[in-house]
Scaffold this active site. Structure first.
Site, PDB file in Angstrom:
ATOM      1  N   LYS A  15      64.686  -6.711  -8.366  1.00  0.00           N
ATOM      2  CA  LYS A  15      65.844  -6.863  -7.192  1.00  0.00           C
ATOM      3  C   LYS A  15      64.878  -6.235  -6.116  1.00  0.00           C
ATOM      4  CE  LYS A  15      70.343  -5.410  -5.655  1.00  0.00           C
ATOM      5  NZ  LYS A  15      70.036  -5.044  -4.373  1.00  0.00           N
ATOM      6  N   GLY A  38      60.846  -0.784  -5.772  1.00  0.00           N
ATOM      7  CA  GLY A  38      59.459  -0.600  -5.983  1.00  0.00           C
ATOM      8  C   GLY A  38      58.581  -1.613  -6.852  1.00  0.00           C
ATOM      9  N   THR A  64      54.434  -1.211  -5.683  1.00  0.00           N
ATOM     10  CA  THR A  64      54.043  -0.003  -6.212  1.00  0.00           C
ATOM     11  C   THR A  64      53.596  -0.330  -7.816  1.00  0.00           C
ATOM     12  OG1 THR A  64      55.011   1.488  -4.639  1.00  0.00           O
ATOM     13  CG2 THR A  64      54.082   2.485  -6.558  1.00  0.00           C
ATOM     14  N   ASP A 113      55.181 -12.742  -2.652  1.00  0.00           N
ATOM     15  CA  ASP A 113      56.355 -12.167  -1.764  1.00  0.00           C
ATOM     16  C   ASP A 113      56.138 -12.360  -0.172  1.00  0.00           C
ATOM     17  OD1 ASP A 113      58.524 -10.874  -0.313  1.00  0.00           O
ATOM     18  OD2 ASP A 113      58.196  -9.036  -1.841  1.00  0.00           O
ATOM     19  N   CYS A 120      72.039  15.872  -5.514  1.00  0.00           N
ATOM     20  CA  CYS A 120      70.989  15.347  -6.357  1.00  0.00           C
ATOM     21  C   CYS A 120      71.819  15.544  -7.785  1.00  0.00           C
ATOM     22  CB  CYS A 120      69.827  16.333  -6.351  1.00  0.00           C
ATOM     23  SG  CYS A 120      68.861  16.293  -4.747  1.00  0.00           S
TER      24      CYS A 120
END
Length: 345
Positions: free
Chosen positions: A27, A31, A34, A56, A290
């Site tokens: 999706k 990332g 990377t 891409d 968090c």
């Protein structure tokens, strides 16, 4: 079940010396770039010449390595055997699906025996093919790119792909081209007079009918080889990248099902951007948001572990800073090989 789980790393990919093609996808926004750059960096340590290709349209590998790449393989700064390139391959838009292509090929075959009707059906087929199939130019470019890569003799090629839908269509190109070219070449007598007219559609330029047939035959041989390798788990694998959220997990499952349907091997999942919140002396998470986010991620991580117990699931942390430039990518890539590093940011 924990004792039976496969190691959460990419060591299996690094150790599989027969691999030629490695696709990295998932999706948007999880990332992928990377991870694909990091995987390519690790492969460059254990393999010979490694090529990283971005399919891409956003072409983020230039930003990731802080270096401009083009459609020509370029050595990545700081490496001796890692090359990168960017190609435009954007099969978008509405048009004829694979099922429609099958029907058109069947109709052409049924009319092969009739002279007048056969010619008309052949012409009708090519006209529909030229006007209705999205991405045929990209498919031809993809085939030509594979021929180029083969000629450059890279040991392994890593694809940084676009979001899922685009990637699935891209992976259909070899099968589509093989079926269409095989049928056209089997009906040369019917299509021959029209090949010059439609030669431009196939990206083959002008020339005599014999030259067109020769070019098409050569391209078909490359496409067949590519198609066979893509469906051979010894040559090809697909690495799925996701984050621990519902939509990303849902799309990952859809991607894996479609890859299985197409006969493409996949046995690695990278779960990216995981939180490991700071705690106080008592072990309590100091950031309430968090903690809430980690609780959500933990829920979906449990589902991933249960659904994909026969996969190598790599769990990567959300870092405080961006991963940019060769040295940072190489440093980050170590987390994909040594899972024990991922509880510490």
């Amino acid at each position: 079940m924990a004792d039976d789980q496969l190691e959460g790393s990419i060591k299996n990919i690094l150790e599989q010396k027969s691999l030629k093609w490695v696709f990295v996808g998932g999706k948007g926004g999880v990332g992928k770039t990377t991870c694909s750059c990091s995987l390519a960096a690790q492969l460059s340590k254990v393999r010979g010449r490694v090529l990283l290709i971005s399919t891409d349209p956003a072409h983020n590998i230039s930003d990731a390595f802080c270096q401009k790449f083009t459609k020509t393989p370029t050595l990545v700064e700081g490496f001796t055997n890692l090359f990168a390139m960017e190609i435009d391959s954007n099969p978008s838009g509405e048009g004829v699906e694979m099922a429609n292509i099958e029907e058109m090929l069947q109709n052409a075959a049924q009319n092969e025996g009739g002279s007048g009707n056969g010619f008309a059906m052949g012409k009708d087929f090519l006209q529909q093919f030229a006007g209705g199939l999205p991405g045929i130019d990209e498919a031809m470019s993809f085939g030509e790119m594979i021929k180029l890569i083969d000629s450059l003799d890279f040991d392994v090629v890593v694809f940084d792909t676009a979001p899922t839908g685009h990637t699935l269509r891209l992976l259909q190109f070899p099968t589509l081209l093989e079926k269409v070219f095989t049928k056209i070449l089997s009906l040369q007598g019917m299509f021959g007079p029209m090949l010059n007219q439609f030669g431009g559609m196939f990206g083959m330029g002008g020339g005599s009918m014999n030259e067109m047939i020769e070019k098409m035959t050569t391209t078909l041989e490359s496409v067949k080889k590519m198609n066979g390798q893509f469906k051979d788990p010894n040559c090809t694998t697909f690495v799925c990248v996701c984050i621990a959220e519902f939509l990303s997990l849902y799309e990952t499952e859809r991607l894996i099902q479609e890859l299985t349907k197409q006969g493409i091997d996949t046995h690695n999942i990278i779960v990216n951007q995981l939180l490991f919140p700071d705690t106080d002396e008592s072990g309590k998470i100091t950031c309430r948001k968090c903690g809430s986010r980690q609780a959500i991620q933990s829920k979906y991580l449990s589902e991933i572990d249960e659904l994909y117990e026969d996969f190598h699931v790599v769990k990567l942390p959300l870092l405080e800073s961006e991963v940019r430039g060769g040295p940072e990518i190489l440093k980050f890539s170590e987390r994909m090989v040594h899972p024990e590093k991922n509880t510490n940011q």
